[in-house]
Design a protein around this motif. Sequence first.
Motif, short mmCIF file in Angstrom:
data_model
loop_
_atom_site.label_atom_id
_atom_site.label_comp_id
_atom_site.label_asym_id
_atom_site.label_seq_id
_atom_site.Cartn_x
_atom_site.Cartn_y
_atom_site.Cartn_z
N GLU A 234 0.58 -1.12 -0.09
CA GLU A 234 0.00 0.02 0.12
C GLU A 234 0.85 1.18 0.05
O GLU A 234 0.52 2.12 -0.77
N LEU A 235 1.94 1.15 0.90
CA LEU A 235 2.92 2.44 0.85
C LEU A 235 3.34 2.80 -0.68
O LEU A 235 3.62 3.83 -0.99
N ALA A 236 3.97 1.46 -1.25
CA ALA A 236 4.40 1.59 -2.33
C ALA A 236 3.63 2.27 -3.78
O ALA A 236 3.70 3.05 -4.51
N HIS A 237 2.30 1.64 -3.32
CA HIS A 237 1.04 2.23 -4.31
C HIS A 237 0.97 3.90 -4.17
O HIS A 237 0.68 4.32 -4.87
N GLU A 238 0.63 4.07 -3.03
CA GLU A 238 0.63 5.54 -2.59
C GLU A 238 1.79 6.45 -3.18
O GLU A 238 1.49 7.79 -3.46
N ARG A 239 2.94 5.69 -3.26
CA ARG A 239 4.08 6.69 -3.64
C ARG A 239 4.35 6.50 -5.13
O ARG A 239 5.18 7.07 -5.51
N GLY A 240 3.53 5.74 -5.49
CA GLY A 240 3.70 5.62 -7.13
C GLY A 240 4.82 4.87 -7.69
O GLY A 240 5.31 4.85 -8.76
N ILE A 241 5.34 3.93 -6.82
CA ILE A 241 6.54 2.67 -6.97
C ILE A 241 6.00 1.55 -7.52
O ILE A 241 5.37 0.88 -6.68
N PRO A 242 6.21 1.28 -8.67
CA PRO A 242 5.74 -0.11 -9.14
C PRO A 242 6.40 -1.19 -8.36
O PRO A 242 7.52 -1.22 -8.48
N VAL A 243 5.51 -2.18 -8.06
CA VAL A 243 5.89 -3.38 -7.34
C VAL A 243 5.24 -4.83 -8.30
O VAL A 243 4.11 -4.73 -8.09
N HIS A 244 6.17 -5.55 -8.57
CA HIS A 244 5.99 -6.87 -9.26
C HIS A 244 5.80 -7.87 -8.07
O HIS A 244 7.15 -8.21 -7.66
N LEU A 245 4.73 -8.22 -7.53
CA LEU A 245 4.79 -9.08 -6.48
C LEU A 245 4.77 -10.47 -6.89
O LEU A 245 3.79 -10.74 -7.78
N ILE A 246 5.62 -11.38 -6.63
CA ILE A 246 5.83 -12.77 -7.27
C ILE A 246 5.71 -13.42 -5.69
O ILE A 246 6.54 -13.71 -5.15
N GLU A 247 4.73 -14.11 -5.79
CA GLU A 247 4.37 -15.15 -4.62
C GLU A 247 4.68 -16.59 -5.03
O GLU A 247 4.19 -17.21 -5.88
N LEU A 248 5.77 -17.01 -4.57
CA LEU A 248 6.42 -18.38 -4.86
C LEU A 248 5.96 -19.42 -3.71
O LEU A 248 6.08 -19.15 -2.53
N THR A 249 5.41 -20.66 -4.41
CA THR A 249 4.79 -21.19 -3.50
C THR A 249 5.31 -22.67 -3.92
O THR A 249 6.00 -23.01 -5.04
N ILE A 250 5.25 -23.86 -2.94
CA ILE A 250 5.55 -25.09 -3.21
C ILE A 250 4.37 -26.04 -2.82
O ILE A 250 4.11 -26.05 -1.60
N GLN A 251 4.23 -27.20 -3.52
CA GLN A 251 3.26 -28.10 -3.38
C GLN A 251 4.09 -29.52 -3.28
O GLN A 251 4.35 -29.64 -4.27
N PRO A 252 3.66 -30.50 -2.21
CA PRO A 252 3.33 -30.03 -0.82
C PRO A 252 4.17 -29.05 -0.05
O PRO A 252 5.41 -28.92 -0.44
N PRO A 253 3.50 -28.36 0.79
CA PRO A 253 4.34 -27.32 1.56
C PRO A 253 5.79 -28.12 2.17
O PRO A 253 5.76 -29.11 2.66
N ILE A 254 6.81 -27.25 2.09
CA ILE A 254 8.01 -27.68 2.62
C ILE A 254 8.34 -27.03 4.07
O ILE A 254 8.13 -25.53 3.85
#
Length: 316
Positions: A234-254
Amino acid sequence: MKKNQSTKIAFVLAGGGARGALQVGAMRALLEAGIHPDLIIGSSVGAVNAAFIGLHGFSDEALQALESAWIAAANAELLPPNPVWITMRVLFNRVRMHPYHRVKDFLISQGVTPDLHFSDLQGIQPILVSSELNSGQPICYGNDPSESVLEGILASAALPPWIHPIEKGDLFLMDGGALSNLAIETAMLQGATEIYALNLPYRGDINKKAHGFGPFWSKLLSAVVDRQVYLEMELAHERGIPVHLIELTIQPPIPVWDFSQPQHQMDSGYQQMKALLTTQMTSSSNLVDRFLRRNSISRCKTAEQMNSISKSRQED
């Protein structure tokens, strides 16, 4: 990828224990896409990866060396698998070799020697985030060139019961994830104009119906970390800084302490990042809204509303 001279790209690497191997694979995909960082910021295991890039650079050879380090970690038994067991043995002084020494010795074997200072790093600037509990503020290793890289990693990854907090003067330092697991704010303070944030979310690991201290602790950590990520996005959004959020997951969970499957995770991180790059990643202009919708944390809700959201997810 051509870059404007005024653009300062930051990679932000989250904490997540053994799942940090996912970030290694993701960074290889970013390298192949021609996306190079000007600085790299990490908390906890993300600080380990960031320091390695600061030491060796961001290249095919450097990533091969980092991959080899992760494979070596699989044989080093860095973190005993039972946190309760290790806590009791530490309390009663029954540990032959404390995990702190295992981690420290392993880092030294990988070239992070006690006499290595940030001034010795000639490549991409790493910033390692630690949590200072006396002031309640994150602090950064890397801006002072005289600081020890080894101390910075250990301060950023000091997660009890495996690694004790570090006391330095009036400072009480522990794992960076306690205050900023995905240090987007730190990247902005360092002058980043575009951010690739490699997150290692916990929420998929949790059995919501489970009870006891272990599940309670997991739910607490997941809720706190998710809230941190939202606020910094939210802070980055308010300041106009683009953030590419990459959510890395693994299955089954480790589990965070299970370093036995690095190659599987590196391959998975690579494939996830490749898929995101081919479909064009969404930046923070609408990622904040999407993140809020998925996690239901945008507005203060009633218990009844939250139960309704939870039931609809289960039905889906």
